[in-house]
Design a protein around this motif. Structure first.
Motif, PDB file in Angstrom:
ATOM      1  N   VAL A 111       0.866  -1.183   0.000  1.00  0.00           N
ATOM      2  CA  VAL A 111       0.000   0.000   0.000  1.00  0.00           C
ATOM      3  C   VAL A 111       0.899   1.229   0.000  1.00  0.00           C
ATOM      4  O   VAL A 111       1.422   1.642   1.041  1.00  0.00           O
ATOM      5  N   PHE A 122      -8.471   0.649   4.897  1.00  0.00           N
ATOM      6  CA  PHE A 122      -8.352  -0.468   5.825  1.00  0.00           C
ATOM      7  C   PHE A 122      -9.665  -0.749   6.560  1.00  0.00           C
ATOM      8  O   PHE A 122      -9.911  -1.884   6.986  1.00  0.00           O
ATOM      9  N   CYS A 133      -2.999 -12.039   5.619  1.00  0.00           N
ATOM     10  CA  CYS A 133      -2.192 -11.412   4.569  1.00  0.00           C
ATOM     11  C   CYS A 133      -1.021 -10.641   5.181  1.00  0.00           C
ATOM     12  O   CYS A 133      -0.964 -10.412   6.389  1.00  0.00           O
ATOM     13  N   TRP A 135       0.796  -6.957   4.784  1.00  0.00           N
ATOM     14  CA  TRP A 135       0.555  -5.616   4.256  1.00  0.00           C
ATOM     15  C   TRP A 135       1.846  -4.805   4.424  1.00  0.00           C
ATOM     16  O   TRP A 135       2.353  -4.677   5.535  1.00  0.00           O
ATOM     17  N   ILE A 159       1.498  -6.497   9.429  1.00  0.00           N
ATOM     18  CA  ILE A 159       1.659  -5.188   8.806  1.00  0.00           C
ATOM     19  C   ILE A 159       3.096  -4.723   9.000  1.00  0.00           C
ATOM     20  O   ILE A 159       3.564  -4.527  10.122  1.00  0.00           O
TER      21      ILE A 159
END
Length: 553
Positions: A111, A122, A133, A135, A159
């Motif tokens: 992103v 989000f 996932c 990110w 993340i």
């Protein structure tokens, strides 16, 4: 001279490094091109070859998306989905984006966006119940505490994000405390032109503690101010303890600022020829302790060496802390070859190599053209060609044809010396009887047909990827081959003198050297001087870009 220069602490767009357009611009934050390189190394480190890229619909996000897409696909990474978060922040459009990511079956999403776009994005990701996932965030939002506090954000997976290098800057908190205390019982309406009315409402009790990210960002501002101070110090010759009181122009200050090199809180501050700082980026990862987000620096990217360094074992948001995977097809085992299925080179089936064979990673011109042309226009024929080892069959059959002609020629009519009375009236010349026989002509015609067929396929490959020129090299070699033998036969027809043999030898040497030089010189150049082009990833990217181009026509 009307001249102004700038030192930015937050503008990271790569085009600001272009001194032809921005000759008087410097910055204390690294260029976006640097974080794109960091992201690529991160993808390569964990072998993530099947990714999506999302950007914000502005100069920052669209350029970052484009640069990362180009760099990633150029290194064998497939991007089945990429899109821009609309500047209108329309939720229905963002829902479609999230659905597109889900349909692409990727497990890693980059992103590259401004923080103002990411919040609502989000929220939709959480609502879509996307989990498991990875990110990867760009520098503008990756360490933003407000984004990390989105309800249930921890459920979407791991993340990571690019971050400004973490810098300990304790004086910032002392400054804020002093700033708050300075308003107590003082009338600041006079004498100060930088009064912040909103800041005056703060108290020590409700003033938040600056986060590490805030301190690092503030350091960019701090170092920008110090850069100007050091430049003025040099321009006004203040080293002696007393500055020269003279007229100073901005362009003079710019020249001094470009050359500054000092240390601030153990951080070196200097600029390269593009006005970019010598510092690199850090990389961080979010973790949630009882739903409380914590952003920890887990590595760094060194601008000078171009090396990504990760610190220790990462804490992934998976059941067994295993590294998440994201690929279209699992790599083939040893003894297997890949056959691409569909549009992307990352999607393929694995077939066992025939017994007593090995995988040859080199391609000849005929095979190259078949791969590109058949895969694009005749996929069924291409599958049959690959499964039946079409290139090997063609080589065997064409070679057997040449052998068969020679065997029949020798068996039916063996060569013998004959007397030539017509060439020279005063001399009798002994020569081979088969120089003009049917077998000799058949051999020449067969070689000519093979050469013309090879040239035809090479010409068909003239629109292959620009960075893959093997067919072009063979076309050039064959042209030299044709011209040399056309010149010989023309000379043989009009001239029967004693130098015919020498012309024959010259034709042989020119044709052979033309093939050797025309075909192998570019390969030697790539191997010795451009090794980055001699990789499987480079060839796969050429195929992908070519197929994409053809499918768009």
């Amino acid at each position: 001279m009307n001249f102004t220069f700038q030192i930015s602490y937050g503008a990271s767009h790569k085009y600001l490094s272009d001194k032809q357009i921005y000759p008087s611009f410097l910055r204390t934050i690294p260029s976006d091109s640097l974080q794109v390189k960091l992201m690529l190394q991160l993808l390569q480190r964990f072998n993530w070859t099947w990714i999506a890229i999302v950007g914000s619909d502005d100069a920052y996000g669209s350029q970052g998306l484009q640069d990362l897409y180009t760099l990633a696909t150029g290194h064998g990474i497939c991007v089945p989905y990429h899109g821009l978060i609309p500047y209108t922040l329309n939720r229905s459009d963002i829902k479609k984006m999230v659905a597109g990511i889900q349909n692409s079956r990727v497990k890693v999403i980059v992103v590259f966006a401004l923080a103002s776009y990411v919040n609502i994005f989000f929220e939709e990701v959480v609502d879509a119940n996307i989990t498991g996932c990875v990110w990867i965030g760009s520098e503008d939002w990756s360490a933003d505490v407000q984004i990390a506090q989105i309800p249930n954000l921890h459920s979407i997976g791991s993340i990571l994000g690019v971050s400004i290098s973490e810098i300990q800057f304790p004086e910032l908190l002392d400054f804020e405390i002093s700033y708050v205390n300075s308003f107590k019982g003082k009338d600041t309406r006079y004498g100060c032109n930088q009064i912040c009315q909103e800041c005056r409402a703060f108290t020590l009790q409700d003033m938040s503690t600056p986060s590490p990210f805030s301190m690092s960002f503030a350091f960019n501002v701090y170092s920008a101010v110090y850069t100007i101070a050091y430049g003025l110090h040099e321009l006004l010759h203040c080293k002696s303890g007393q500055c020269v009181k003279d007229i100073a122009y901005p362009w003079q200050l710019l020249e001094k600022v470009k050359k500054v090199n000092f240390t601030l809180y153990n951080q070196s501050v200097s600029f390269d020829s593009n006005g970019d700082p010598s510092t690199g980026y850090g990389i961080g990862m979010w973790s949630w302790n009882e739903d409380s987000p914590i952003f920890r620096i887990i590595g760094s990217y060194n601008k000078m060496t171009g090396i990504l360094q990760l610190n220790g074992t990462l804490k992934w948001h998976t059941k067994d802390n295993s590294v998440p995977e994201s690929f279209c097809s699992k790599p083939c085992d040893n003894g297997e070859r890949r056959v691409q299925t569909g549009f992307y080179t990352c999607c393929f089936n694995c077939f066992s190599c025939p017994e007593m064979t090995f995988l040859n990673k080199s391609f000849h011109a005929f095979q190259i053209v078949c791969i590109f042309k058949m895969a694009t226009h005749m996929p069924k024929v291409y599958d049959m060609w690959v499964k039946r080892n079409g290139s090997d069959i063609f080589i065997v059959v064409s070679s057997l044809g040449q052998v068969l002609i020679c065997v029949i020629w020798i068996v039916l009519k063996q060569p013998s010396p004959i007397e030539d009375y017509g060439t020279f009236p005063e001399q009798i010349i002994l020569k081979c009887s088969e120089t003009t026989s049917v077998g000799f002509v058949a051999q020449i015609v067969y070689i000519g047909l093979l050469s013309m067929l090879c040239f035809a396929f090479c010409y068909m490959g003239k629109d292959l990827p620009d960075n893959y020129n093997e067919a072009k090299c063979i076309s050039f070699s064959l042209l030299v081959y044709f011209f040399s033998w056309i010149a010989f036969f023309t000379t043989y027809i009009i001239y029967q003198g004693k130098y015919v043999a020498a012309v024959n030898v010259a034709a042989i040497l020119v044709s052979v050297m033309g093939i050797l030089i025309g075909y192998f010189t570019p390969k030697i150049y790539v191997i010795l001087l451009r090794p980055e082009l001699n990789t499987t990833e480079h060839f796969q990217t050429a195929i992908q870009n070519y197929t994409k181009k053809q499918s768009g026509q």
